[in-house]
Design a protein around this motif. Structure first.
Motif, PDB file in Angstrom:
ATOM      1  N   VAL A  74       0.864  -1.189   0.000  1.00 52.33           N
ATOM      2  CA  VAL A  74       0.000   0.000   0.000  1.00 52.33           C
ATOM      3  C   VAL A  74       0.898   1.236   0.000  1.00 52.33           C
ATOM      4  O   VAL A  74       1.746   1.383   0.881  1.00 52.33           O
ATOM      5  N   PRO A  75       0.742   2.130  -0.983  1.00 57.37           N
ATOM      6  CA  PRO A  75       1.587   3.332  -1.019  1.00 57.37           C
ATOM      7  C   PRO A  75       1.490   4.131   0.275  1.00 57.37           C
ATOM      8  O   PRO A  75       0.407   4.505   0.717  1.00 57.37           O
ATOM      9  N   THR A  76       2.641   4.335   0.884  1.00 59.18           N
ATOM     10  CA  THR A  76       2.750   4.994   2.179  1.00 59.18           C
ATOM     11  C   THR A  76       3.612   6.242   2.035  1.00 59.18           C
ATOM     12  O   THR A  76       4.752   6.146   1.577  1.00 59.18           O
ATOM     13  N   TYR A  77       3.068   7.376   2.454  1.00 61.16           N
ATOM     14  CA  TYR A  77       3.775   8.645   2.318  1.00 61.16           C
ATOM     15  C   TYR A  77       4.076   9.296   3.669  1.00 61.16           C
ATOM     16  O   TYR A  77       4.643  10.382   3.720  1.00 61.16           O
ATOM     17  N   ASP A  78       3.692   8.635   4.742  1.00 62.09           N
ATOM     18  CA  ASP A  78       3.878   9.173   6.091  1.00 62.09           C
ATOM     19  C   ASP A  78       5.313   8.910   6.556  1.00 62.09           C
ATOM     20  O   ASP A  78       5.770   7.768   6.583  1.00 62.09           O
ATOM     21  N   ASP A  79       6.015   9.974   6.938  1.00 64.10           N
ATOM     22  CA  ASP A  79       7.423   9.853   7.322  1.00 64.10           C
ATOM     23  C   ASP A  79       7.659   8.853   8.446  1.00 64.10           C
ATOM     24  O   ASP A  79       8.611   8.075   8.408  1.00 64.10           O
ATOM     25  N   LYS A  80       6.811   8.881   9.467  1.00 62.56           N
ATOM     26  CA  LYS A  80       7.019   7.991  10.618  1.00 62.56           C
ATOM     27  C   LYS A  80       6.817   6.527  10.226  1.00 62.56           C
ATOM     28  O   LYS A  80       7.540   5.649  10.686  1.00 62.56           O
ATOM     29  N   VAL A  81       5.847   6.274   9.370  1.00 60.12           N
ATOM     30  CA  VAL A  81       5.606   4.900   8.914  1.00 60.12           C
ATOM     31  C   VAL A  81       6.756   4.440   8.021  1.00 60.12           C
ATOM     32  O   VAL A  81       7.249   3.310   8.142  1.00 60.12           O
ATOM     33  N   LEU A  82       7.214   5.312   7.143  1.00 60.91           N
ATOM     34  CA  LEU A  82       8.348   4.975   6.277  1.00 60.91           C
ATOM     35  C   LEU A  82       9.586   4.665   7.116  1.00 60.91           C
ATOM     36  O   LEU A  82      10.311   3.708   6.845  1.00 60.91           O
ATOM     37  N   PHE A  83       9.821   5.477   8.151  1.00 64.74           N
ATOM     38  CA  PHE A  83      10.980   5.244   9.013  1.00 64.74           C
ATOM     39  C   PHE A  83      10.851   3.907   9.747  1.00 64.74           C
ATOM     40  O   PHE A  83      11.812   3.146   9.834  1.00 64.74           O
ATOM     41  N   GLU A  84       9.652   3.622  10.250  1.00 62.41           N
ATOM     42  CA  GLU A  84       9.436   2.344  10.931  1.00 62.41           C
ATOM     43  C   GLU A  84       9.762   1.174  10.006  1.00 62.41           C
ATOM     44  O   GLU A  84      10.467   0.234  10.398  1.00 62.41           O
ATOM     45  N   PHE A  85       9.277   1.230   8.766  1.00 62.87           N
ATOM     46  CA  PHE A  85       9.542   0.128   7.836  1.00 62.87           C
ATOM     47  C   PHE A  85      11.020   0.033   7.479  1.00 62.87           C
ATOM     48  O   PHE A  85      11.551  -1.061   7.297  1.00 62.87           O
ATOM     49  N   LEU A  86      11.689   1.160   7.385  1.00 64.17           N
ATOM     50  CA  LEU A  86      13.123   1.149   7.103  1.00 64.17           C
ATOM     51  C   LEU A  86      13.861   0.427   8.228  1.00 64.17           C
ATOM     52  O   LEU A  86      14.742  -0.402   7.976  1.00 64.17           O
ATOM     53  N   ARG A  93       6.983  -7.215  16.217  1.00 67.00           N
ATOM     54  CA  ARG A  93       6.761  -5.821  15.807  1.00 67.00           C
ATOM     55  C   ARG A  93       6.200  -4.957  16.940  1.00 67.00           C
ATOM     56  O   ARG A  93       6.709  -3.861  17.191  1.00 67.00           O
ATOM     57  N   GLU A  94       5.176  -5.425  17.613  1.00 69.52           N
ATOM     58  CA  GLU A  94       4.578  -4.631  18.695  1.00 69.52           C
ATOM     59  C   GLU A  94       5.571  -4.427  19.833  1.00 69.52           C
ATOM     60  O   GLU A  94       5.666  -3.337  20.398  1.00 69.52           O
ATOM     61  N   GLY A  95       6.305  -5.472  20.151  1.00 68.31           N
ATOM     62  CA  GLY A  95       7.326  -5.358  21.191  1.00 68.31           C
ATOM     63  C   GLY A  95       8.410  -4.374  20.801  1.00 68.31           C
ATOM     64  O   GLY A  95       8.888  -3.590  21.640  1.00 68.31           O
ATOM     65  N   MET A  96       8.822  -4.411  19.536  1.00 67.78           N
ATOM     66  CA  MET A  96       9.830  -3.464  19.070  1.00 67.78           C
ATOM     67  C   MET A  96       9.292  -2.038  19.102  1.00 67.78           C
ATOM     68  O   MET A  96      10.017  -1.102  19.439  1.00 67.78           O
ATOM     69  N   ARG A  97       8.020  -1.876  18.762  1.00 64.00           N
ATOM     70  CA  ARG A  97       7.413  -0.536  18.843  1.00 64.00           C
ATOM     71  C   ARG A  97       7.511   0.000  20.270  1.00 64.00           C
ATOM     72  O   ARG A  97       7.829   1.170  20.478  1.00 64.00           O
ATOM     73  N   GLU A  98       7.227  -0.853  21.235  1.00 66.10           N
ATOM     74  CA  GLU A  98       7.303  -0.429  22.641  1.00 66.10           C
ATOM     75  C   GLU A  98       8.748  -0.118  23.031  1.00 66.10           C
ATOM     76  O   GLU A  98       9.027   0.925  23.626  1.00 66.10           O
ATOM     77  N   ALA A  99       9.640  -1.013  22.725  1.00 62.26           N
ATOM     78  CA  ALA A  99      11.047  -0.857  23.118  1.00 62.26           C
ATOM     79  C   ALA A  99      11.710   0.333  22.438  1.00 62.26           C
ATOM     80  O   ALA A  99      12.550   1.008  23.043  1.00 62.26           O
ATOM     81  N   TYR A 100      11.322   0.598  21.199  1.00 62.94           N
ATOM     82  CA  TYR A 100      11.930   1.688  20.420  1.00 62.94           C
ATOM     83  C   TYR A 100      11.039   2.933  20.359  1.00 62.94           C
ATOM     84  O   TYR A 100      11.089   3.698  19.401  1.00 62.94           O
ATOM     85  N   TYR A 101      10.235   3.131  21.405  1.00 65.56           N
ATOM     86  CA  TYR A 101       9.444   4.364  21.536  1.00 65.56           C
ATOM     87  C   TYR A 101       8.632   4.669  20.287  1.00 65.56           C
ATOM     88  O   TYR A 101       8.645   5.782  19.769  1.00 65.56           O
ATOM     89  N   ASN A 102       7.941   3.652  19.807  1.00 70.85           N
ATOM     90  CA  ASN A 102       7.095   3.784  18.617  1.00 70.85           C
ATOM     91  C   ASN A 102       7.883   4.266  17.395  1.00 70.85           C
ATOM     92  O   ASN A 102       7.343   4.956  16.530  1.00 70.85           O
ATOM     93  N   PHE A 103       9.166   3.908  17.371  1.00 66.43           N
ATOM     94  CA  PHE A 103      10.068   4.280  16.268  1.00 66.43           C
ATOM     95  C   PHE A 103      10.111   5.799  16.054  1.00 66.43           C
ATOM     96  O   PHE A 103      10.223   6.277  14.927  1.00 66.43           O
TER      97      PHE A 103
END
Length: 195
Positions: free
Chosen positions: A25-37, A55-65
């Motif tokens: 799905v084309p994603t243009y949101d900077d925070k989402v792009l950074f998370e996927f990177l 993924r959810e655990g990493m989101r928590e540990a990495y402050y929601n990226f």
């Protein structure tokens, strides 16, 4: 009713859900792009299913990226993370998260947004492929080579060409859903232009 999807997505519930709702799905949101990177870099040498499970655990540990929060991590914070079972406990990968957050701001400073920078390589719109079989889908392309090279120049880590092509597929810069997959036309018909 039976739905036909890309064969790789039938391996687990995690992959099926991800495929049906996010992948391509084309994603243009900077925070989402950074998370996927970050997630694609964490996946290096592992299965994507492993990343989806954590993924959810990493989101928590990495402050929601959040790059602003990640650039403040100290050596002490990194040592704590290396004991955290929610993440991929590889020192190079953990260090790359902090490093790439710093590089994120270099991109913002020069290009205005991560989205502007990344999507400029495809003129703001997805490359739509029409593959019939999974064996036709490349692991990397000249375009992923080019983006990888530019990201490395900025200082990003874990951004080799294969990782970047997987990233491009994930965020919809390329539509690599097989033509038999129900998502191929759905994703394509929902595309929008960045510029």
């Amino acid at each position: 009713m039976n739905i036909e999807r890309c064969s790789w997505a039938n391996t687990s519930e995690y992959e099926m859900k991800y495929h049906d709702n996010e992948w391509g799905v084309p994603t243009y949101d900077d925070k989402v792009l950074f998370e996927f990177l970050i997630l694609e870099g964490q996946q290096a040498g592992l299965s994507w299913q492993t990343i989806l499970k954590r993924r959810e655990g990493m989101r928590e540990a990495y402050y929601n990226f959040d790059p602003e929060r990640l650039i403040t991590l100290t050596d002490v914070d990194i040592e704590k993370l290396l004991k955290d079972n929610r993440i991929i406990k590889n020192r190079l990968k953990v260090n790359s998260v902090v490093n790439n957050a710093k590089c994120y701001f270099k991109v913002i400073e020069e290009y205005g947004s991560l989205s502007n920078f990344l999507w400029s390589f495809v003129d703001g719109k997805p490359v739509v492929n029409h593959y019939k079989t999974i064996s036709e889908v490349p692991a990397s392309t000249q375009l992923s080579d080019q983006i990888s090279k530019e990201l490395k120049k900025i200082g990003f880590k874990f951004v080799g060409s294969t990782i970047i092509y997987a990233f491009m597929q994930a965020v919809g810069m390329v539509n690599d859903h097989l033509i038999s997959c129900f998502r191929h036309s759905e994703v394509w018909s929902n595309k929008r232009l960045l510029f």
